[in-house]
Design a protein around this motif. Structure first.
Motif, PDB file in Angstrom:
ATOM      1  N   GLU A   2       0.829  -1.202   0.000  1.00 21.79           N
ATOM      2  CA  GLU A   2       0.000   0.000   0.000  1.00 21.79           C
ATOM      3  C   GLU A   2       0.863   1.251   0.000  1.00 21.79           C
ATOM      4  O   GLU A   2       2.011   1.229   0.434  1.00 21.79           O
ATOM      5  CB  GLU A   2      -0.961   0.007   1.184  1.00 21.79           C
ATOM      6  CG  GLU A   2      -0.306   0.028   2.526  1.00 21.79           C
ATOM      7  CD  GLU A   2      -1.300  -0.091   3.676  1.00 21.79           C
ATOM      8  OE1 GLU A   2      -2.498  -0.275   3.439  1.00 21.79           O
ATOM      9  OE2 GLU A   2      -0.859   0.004   4.821  1.00 21.79           O
ATOM     10  N   ARG A   3       0.271   2.314  -0.514  1.00 17.69           N
ATOM     11  CA  ARG A   3       0.958   3.601  -0.533  1.00 17.69           C
ATOM     12  C   ARG A   3       0.908   4.200   0.864  1.00 17.69           C
ATOM     13  O   ARG A   3      -0.119   4.158   1.546  1.00 17.69           O
ATOM     14  CB  ARG A   3       0.284   4.534  -1.541  1.00 17.69           C
ATOM     15  CG  ARG A   3       0.976   5.891  -1.626  1.00 17.69           C
ATOM     16  CD  ARG A   3       0.366   6.791  -2.656  1.00 17.69           C
ATOM     17  NE  ARG A   3      -1.059   6.976  -2.381  1.00 17.69           N
ATOM     18  CZ  ARG A   3      -2.002   6.962  -3.318  1.00 17.69           C
ATOM     19  NH1 ARG A   3      -1.696   6.756  -4.568  1.00 17.69           N
ATOM     20  NH2 ARG A   3      -3.261   7.144  -2.994  1.00 17.69           N
ATOM     21  N   ARG A  45      11.219   3.601  -0.426  1.00 23.52           N
ATOM     22  CA  ARG A  45      10.896   4.952  -0.901  1.00 23.52           C
ATOM     23  C   ARG A  45      10.734   4.940  -2.417  1.00 23.52           C
ATOM     24  O   ARG A  45      11.597   5.401  -3.168  1.00 23.52           O
ATOM     25  CB  ARG A  45      11.958   5.944  -0.468  1.00 23.52           C
ATOM     26  CG  ARG A  45      11.549   7.383  -0.695  1.00 23.52           C
ATOM     27  CD  ARG A  45      12.404   8.319   0.132  1.00 23.52           C
ATOM     28  NE  ARG A  45      12.018   9.693  -0.011  1.00 23.52           N
ATOM     29  CZ  ARG A  45      11.048  10.282   0.673  1.00 23.52           C
ATOM     30  NH1 ARG A  45      10.360   9.586   1.553  1.00 23.52           N
ATOM     31  NH2 ARG A  45      10.769  11.545   0.484  1.00 23.52           N
ATOM     32  N   LYS A  46       9.621   4.372  -2.835  1.00 24.76           N
ATOM     33  CA  LYS A  46       9.277   4.284  -4.256  1.00 24.76           C
ATOM     34  C   LYS A  46       7.767   4.388  -4.375  1.00 24.76           C
ATOM     35  O   LYS A  46       7.040   4.085  -3.435  1.00 24.76           O
ATOM     36  CB  LYS A  46       9.740   2.952  -4.854  1.00 24.76           C
ATOM     37  CG  LYS A  46      11.233   2.799  -4.885  1.00 24.76           C
ATOM     38  CD  LYS A  46      11.631   1.495  -5.518  1.00 24.76           C
ATOM     39  CE  LYS A  46      13.155   1.393  -5.536  1.00 24.76           C
ATOM     40  NZ  LYS A  46      13.602   0.144  -6.133  1.00 24.76           N
ATOM     41  N   SER A  47       7.324   4.764  -5.556  1.00 22.45           N
ATOM     42  CA  SER A  47       5.880   4.796  -5.800  1.00 22.45           C
ATOM     43  C   SER A  47       5.364   3.377  -5.975  1.00 22.45           C
ATOM     44  O   SER A  47       6.135   2.451  -6.262  1.00 22.45           O
ATOM     45  CB  SER A  47       5.573   5.616  -7.058  1.00 22.45           C
ATOM     46  OG  SER A  47       5.990   4.897  -8.212  1.00 22.45           O
ATOM     47  N   LEU A  48       4.052   3.212  -5.810  1.00 19.09           N
ATOM     48  CA  LEU A  48       3.447   1.901  -6.026  1.00 19.09           C
ATOM     49  C   LEU A  48       3.688   1.435  -7.458  1.00 19.09           C
ATOM     50  O   LEU A  48       3.943   0.252  -7.689  1.00 19.09           O
ATOM     51  CB  LEU A  48       1.945   1.939  -5.753  1.00 19.09           C
ATOM     52  CG  LEU A  48       1.507   1.829  -4.308  1.00 19.09           C
ATOM     53  CD1 LEU A  48      -0.010   1.834  -4.226  1.00 19.09           C
ATOM     54  CD2 LEU A  48       2.047   0.591  -3.648  1.00 19.09           C
ATOM     55  N   GLN A  49       3.603   2.357  -8.398  1.00 23.05           N
ATOM     56  CA  GLN A  49       3.805   1.993  -9.797  1.00 23.05           C
ATOM     57  C   GLN A  49       5.226   1.460 -10.016  1.00 23.05           C
ATOM     58  O   GLN A  49       5.420   0.468 -10.714  1.00 23.05           O
ATOM     59  CB  GLN A  49       3.533   3.191 -10.720  1.00 23.05           C
ATOM     60  CG  GLN A  49       3.581   2.849 -12.198  1.00 23.05           C
ATOM     61  CD  GLN A  49       2.504   1.867 -12.617  1.00 23.05           C
ATOM     62  OE1 GLN A  49       1.369   1.933 -12.169  1.00 23.05           O
ATOM     63  NE2 GLN A  49       2.860   0.939 -13.496  1.00 23.05           N
ATOM     64  N   GLY A  77      -4.261   3.109  -4.405  1.00 26.74           N
ATOM     65  CA  GLY A  77      -3.323   3.050  -3.290  1.00 26.74           C
ATOM     66  C   GLY A  77      -2.956   1.660  -2.840  1.00 26.74           C
ATOM     67  O   GLY A  77      -2.358   1.500  -1.780  1.00 26.74           O
ATOM     68  N   GLY A  78      -3.291   0.623  -3.631  1.00 30.23           N
ATOM     69  CA  GLY A  78      -3.012  -0.720  -3.151  1.00 30.23           C
ATOM     70  C   GLY A  78      -2.821  -1.760  -4.237  1.00 30.23           C
ATOM     71  O   GLY A  78      -3.486  -1.751  -5.270  1.00 30.23           O
TER      72      GLY A  78
END
Length: 129
Positions: free
Chosen positions: A44-45, A62-66, A83-84
């Motif tokens: 999850e974000r 420390r990265k985006s979900l994408q 967000g998940g």
């Protein structure tokens, strides 16, 4: 029982083989951590971080979900909302617009993703088991 048991055993062996071997690696200047895909329940974000939830705890990167999704590059992980991400292997049921995992965790599925999630679950399990 005699007729169905061999088929059930074959399915179980294929599932175990499918879950084995793949790991997600988190590497920073101060740590190196490998997380087996089969242990990842969901991601999850959390602000600017991705929080990876496993049966043994959680890890943050420390990265985006994408970015995490692309690095995973595995069909067993799908977005259930913005967000998940969830690991299909751990989904036991879809009830209303909620994914219920093996450990009892209930994750909301956005209306936008609901039909796609159901379709991906059917395709994944149909193609692997």
């Amino acid at each position: 029982m005699d007729r169905r048991l061999p088929s059930a055993i074959k399915d179980a062996v294929r599932l175990i083989a499918l879950e084995e071997g793949k790991v997600y690696t988190i590497q920073t200047s101060s740590r190196l951590e490998k997380i087996p895909y089969k242990e990842i329940l969901y991601i999850e974000r959390e602000g600017k971080n991705a929080r990876i939830i496993t049966g043994n705890g959680e890890s943050r990167v420390r990265k985006s979900l994408q970015q995490v999704y692309e690095e995973l590059g595995a069909e067993e992980f799908i977005f259930i909302d913005r967000g998940g991400i969830v690991n299909l292997i751990h989904i036991m049921q879809i009830r209303d617009s909620t994914a219920v995992l093996k450990d009892g965790t209930a994750l909301p599925i956005s209306r936008f993703h609901l039909q796609d999630v159901k379709g991906q679950i059917n395709a994944y399990w149909g193609g692997h088991i």
